[in-house]
Design a protein around this motif. Sequence first.
Motif, PDB file in Angstrom:
ATOM      1  N   HIS A 568       0.831  -1.203   0.000  1.00  0.00           N
ATOM      2  CA  HIS A 568       0.000   0.000   0.000  1.00  0.00           C
ATOM      3  C   HIS A 568       0.870   1.260   0.000  1.00  0.00           C
ATOM      4  CE1 HIS A 568      -4.052  -1.631   0.461  1.00  0.00           C
ATOM      5  NE2 HIS A 568      -3.498  -2.590   1.183  1.00  0.00           N
ATOM      6  N   ASN A 569       0.436   2.264  -0.757  1.00  0.00           N
ATOM      7  CA  ASN A 569       1.119   3.552  -0.791  1.00  0.00           C
ATOM      8  C   ASN A 569       0.696   4.407   0.394  1.00  0.00           C
ATOM      9  OD1 ASN A 569       2.602   3.904  -3.610  1.00  0.00           O
ATOM     10  ND2 ASN A 569       0.731   2.743  -3.980  1.00  0.00           N
ATOM     11  N   ASP A 570       1.448   5.471   0.633  1.00  0.00           N
ATOM     12  CA  ASP A 570       1.117   6.373   1.746  1.00  0.00           C
ATOM     13  C   ASP A 570      -0.252   7.007   1.561  1.00  0.00           C
ATOM     14  OD1 ASP A 570       3.551   5.885   2.991  1.00  0.00           O
ATOM     15  OD2 ASP A 570       4.554   7.490   1.905  1.00  0.00           O
ATOM     16  N   SER A 571      -0.606   7.311   0.317  1.00  0.00           N
ATOM     17  CA  SER A 571      -1.883   7.946   0.021  1.00  0.00           C
ATOM     18  C   SER A 571      -2.847   6.921  -0.564  1.00  0.00           C
ATOM     19  CB  SER A 571      -1.696   9.107  -0.964  1.00  0.00           C
ATOM     20  OG  SER A 571      -2.946   9.580  -1.409  1.00  0.00           O
ATOM     21  N   MET A 572      -4.048   6.886  -0.022  1.00  0.00           N
ATOM     22  CA  MET A 572      -5.042   5.960  -0.556  1.00  0.00           C
ATOM     23  C   MET A 572      -5.445   6.341  -1.983  1.00  0.00           C
ATOM     24  SD  MET A 572      -8.439   7.057   1.635  1.00  0.00           S
ATOM     25  CE  MET A 572      -7.580   6.963   3.206  1.00  0.00           C
ATOM     26  N   LYS A 634      -6.003   1.923   6.641  1.00  0.00           N
ATOM     27  CA  LYS A 634      -6.722   3.190   6.491  1.00  0.00           C
ATOM     28  C   LYS A 634      -6.237   4.220   7.504  1.00  0.00           C
ATOM     29  CE  LYS A 634     -11.001   1.178   4.664  1.00  0.00           C
ATOM     30  NZ  LYS A 634     -12.455   0.952   4.911  1.00  0.00           N
ATOM     31  N   LEU A 635      -5.977   3.779   8.737  1.00  0.00           N
ATOM     32  CA  LEU A 635      -5.488   4.686   9.773  1.00  0.00           C
ATOM     33  C   LEU A 635      -4.141   5.276   9.378  1.00  0.00           C
ATOM     34  CD1 LEU A 635      -5.492   5.887  12.673  1.00  0.00           C
ATOM     35  CD2 LEU A 635      -4.402   3.749  13.424  1.00  0.00           C
ATOM     36  N   CYS A 636      -3.228   4.443   8.903  1.00  0.00           N
ATOM     37  CA  CYS A 636      -1.896   4.921   8.511  1.00  0.00           C
ATOM     38  C   CYS A 636      -1.984   5.904   7.355  1.00  0.00           C
ATOM     39  CB  CYS A 636      -1.000   3.738   8.140  1.00  0.00           C
ATOM     40  SG  CYS A 636      -0.567   2.671   9.526  1.00  0.00           S
ATOM     41  N   GLN A 637      -2.807   5.586   6.366  1.00  0.00           N
ATOM     42  CA  GLN A 637      -2.942   6.485   5.223  1.00  0.00           C
ATOM     43  C   GLN A 637      -3.603   7.794   5.627  1.00  0.00           C
ATOM     44  OE1 GLN A 637      -4.989   3.797   2.494  1.00  0.00           O
ATOM     45  NE2 GLN A 637      -3.077   3.412   1.394  1.00  0.00           N
ATOM     46  N   SER A 638      -4.547   7.738   6.558  1.00  0.00           N
ATOM     47  CA  SER A 638      -5.177   8.970   7.048  1.00  0.00           C
ATOM     48  C   SER A 638      -4.173   9.831   7.795  1.00  0.00           C
ATOM     49  CB  SER A 638      -6.360   8.628   7.960  1.00  0.00           C
ATOM     50  OG  SER A 638      -7.363   7.941   7.242  1.00  0.00           O
ATOM     51  N   LYS A 643      -0.894  14.744   7.990  1.00  0.00           N
ATOM     52  CA  LYS A 643       0.401  15.421   8.111  1.00  0.00           C
ATOM     53  C   LYS A 643       0.707  16.239   6.861  1.00  0.00           C
ATOM     54  CE  LYS A 643       2.439  11.880  11.125  1.00  0.00           C
ATOM     55  NZ  LYS A 643       3.429  10.764  11.180  1.00  0.00           N
ATOM     56  N   SER A 644       0.417  15.669   5.704  1.00  0.00           N
ATOM     57  CA  SER A 644       0.674  16.381   4.449  1.00  0.00           C
ATOM     58  C   SER A 644      -0.181  17.635   4.351  1.00  0.00           C
ATOM     59  CB  SER A 644       0.396  15.460   3.250  1.00  0.00           C
ATOM     60  OG  SER A 644       1.236  14.328   3.284  1.00  0.00           O
ATOM     61  N   PHE A 645      -1.436  17.537   4.788  1.00  0.00           N
ATOM     62  CA  PHE A 645      -2.319  18.705   4.783  1.00  0.00           C
ATOM     63  C   PHE A 645      -1.759  19.805   5.691  1.00  0.00           C
ATOM     64  CE2 PHE A 645      -5.741  20.997   6.980  1.00  0.00           C
ATOM     65  CZ  PHE A 645      -6.295  21.668   5.904  1.00  0.00           C
ATOM     66  N   GLN A 646      -1.300  19.426   6.865  1.00  0.00           N
ATOM     67  CA  GLN A 646      -0.753  20.412   7.792  1.00  0.00           C
ATOM     68  C   GLN A 646       0.487  21.083   7.206  1.00  0.00           C
ATOM     69  OE1 GLN A 646      -2.198  21.559  10.459  1.00  0.00           O
ATOM     70  NE2 GLN A 646      -3.897  20.107  10.295  1.00  0.00           N
ATOM     71  N   ASN A 647       1.316  20.322   6.494  1.00  0.00           N
ATOM     72  CA  ASN A 647       2.496  20.904   5.852  1.00  0.00           C
ATOM     73  C   ASN A 647       2.102  21.928   4.798  1.00  0.00           C
ATOM     74  OD1 ASN A 647       4.230  19.345   7.370  1.00  0.00           O
ATOM     75  ND2 ASN A 647       4.414  17.738   5.826  1.00  0.00           N
ATOM     76  N   ARG A 648       1.100  21.578   3.984  1.00  0.00           N
ATOM     77  CA  ARG A 648       0.653  22.515   2.941  1.00  0.00           C
ATOM     78  C   ARG A 648       0.013  23.752   3.556  1.00  0.00           C
ATOM     79  NH1 ARG A 648      -0.163  17.421   0.260  1.00  0.00           N
ATOM     80  NH2 ARG A 648      -2.190  17.074   1.206  1.00  0.00           N
TER      81      ARG A 648
END
Length: 668
Positions: A568-572, A634-638, A643-648
Amino acid sequence: MEHSRLCGLSCPRPPPPHRLDAKFNSSSSAASGCRMGMYKRPKGLDAGAHHIAGYYRRRHSVIQRLNREAHKIDAQAKALQDLSEGDLNKQMEHLIEEVNRAPLEARGALDEALALIVECARRALGKRPYIMQIMGALALHRGYLAEMATGEGKTLTIGLAGVLAGWSGRPCQILTANDYLAERDTEEIRPLYDRCGVSVAACLQEMEPHERAAGYRCDLAYVTPKTLLADYLRDALAQRARGGELEERVLPQGLHSAIVDEADSMLIDEAITPLIISAPREVPGLHEAVEWARDLSEKLEPRHDYRPLHAKGEIQLLRDSSDIFARLKSLPPRQWRSTERRTDLLLQALKVREFFIPSVQYVVDENKIVLIDEFTGRLTPERSLSSGLHQAIEARERVPFTDPNLPLVQMTFQRFFQQFKRLSGVTGTAHEAAAEFWHFYHKAVVRIPTNRPRQVIYTPLSYFRSHAEKFDAIVDLALSLSRTGVPVLIGVRNVAQSAELSRAMDAAGLPHETLNALNHKYESAIIKSAGQPSAVTIATNMAGRGVDIRLPPEVLARGGLNVVIAEHNDSMRVDRQLAGRCGRQGSHGRVHRFVSLDDKLFSQQLSRLERFALHLALSLPATLARPLLEQVVKLCQSRFERKSFQNRKALLETEEWLDSALPFNIVD
């Protein structure tokens, strides 16, 4: 040269590069049609009201309204089938004038205009657009981000909206994921554009600037965001060098409208990556300094001398730096001998050792370090890492050194997309990021229904304790599926995994093809054969977005394409893109998912205690362990998406603060 936003060394720094926003080009705004000012995010109570407005803009009744309009347009298009070419051209001349005068609704004639374009598509391409494609074109024209499932004909949908944009008389760029898609889509839809009197060109990175300038003068230009932003920045540099006067621009008409294909990849995944125009500069002693740091790092032991913090991407030294420096008798060049500088050098070398893995983050190609794009799996020879990190990798691989780059001007893609007066997009994976699209770009997501019901079967999740056990099971599955005559596409995360799995299949005597960044030259041939009976293809994310695997009738009769998600990738959203290679246009298909406890997703997103609990959970009966593992994925991808959203968000807030606090750092 473009390079990524990684840094580390406290080497002598040049003045910061100029940041650009809409104030650049203000002297020629009337001619260029650039948006003068960015979308400003509301704050306080206004932010809450704005959030509610986002839900309202993407409410289900929007889809219902688009559906009604699309059926009306489809009926009008059928009524045009008996018109002669001459009569159709006369009607087209009138509608072009209406769209040119009022681009959004064509003074009440929008439905009539789109119906005529649908009929032109039937005559020029031999394809009659579906209702869902008409809905998508309407959504794009009205500034929405349309989610259309893979295989639903996004290329033609963009073409319908592109004709309306071309008729408006304003410059419009259609942004694609790579040059291959830009050129392919241009040629595929060109007959429609020619029939509707719309000029079009593909502006490729390999072209000379004057060739791309000619393409930008067309009504529509297919181009990648990186190429377009680089040309925008080069115009900025040239204008600054000439004191605000610029007779010849690469972008002669400036920016006005954009239709973004694979919108989530460009507006979300690449959002905070800055494109930097830079020039090489020599830093005295840097090459010798990174070699010194490399030699010292090779004498250190992880968990004894230092600890890698994978979640933060940082290195923690466990011993005093003076004790560590004493292990190497030699010293770096004089200007690098301070404790702070030597510590930075060492930390940089250890980051390369722990976090930059060959065939994962980069490859050595023709004795040069070439970075790999994490989301697309493609080589990016135009990128380099900043502040000596690239040179640290070169030292590790013992290849010839390059000089670091002096940044001249830069802009993030997030900021660049906010320069367009009109922006819309389409992708197969948007609804997961719907709130983020609204937050950053004031764009609502609408989900276009599929033309035919999807008939994809997701098999139960297969789980293993180790990576080796998982790969053995994948090889066994590929062997059994291949014997039944169905094609198999196996998605892996990086080049190293593709090579490892390829060796395992060679050992099992299973013929296969491997598509990764190292053999990208054969991409089209590999993709063309991937849908043939019994074909087995191992691929990185190169086989995700924009890839259309055509299946012959005998394969469709046997159940269609089988997609294997090996990790699985980091992003779903990336997983959904890979799964979307099968089941296109209502055909059958299967998706097989595999996980192991040592997957990167678990190691980076779960704490040590959580990983231990997960290890114990595998001892449970499959009826309990399997749903638990699916929830953990799902938890890991969320967590990654959050985190990515917070960075942006943090980057956008920083840029807004800089605009208000440091107006002198903006190029006028």
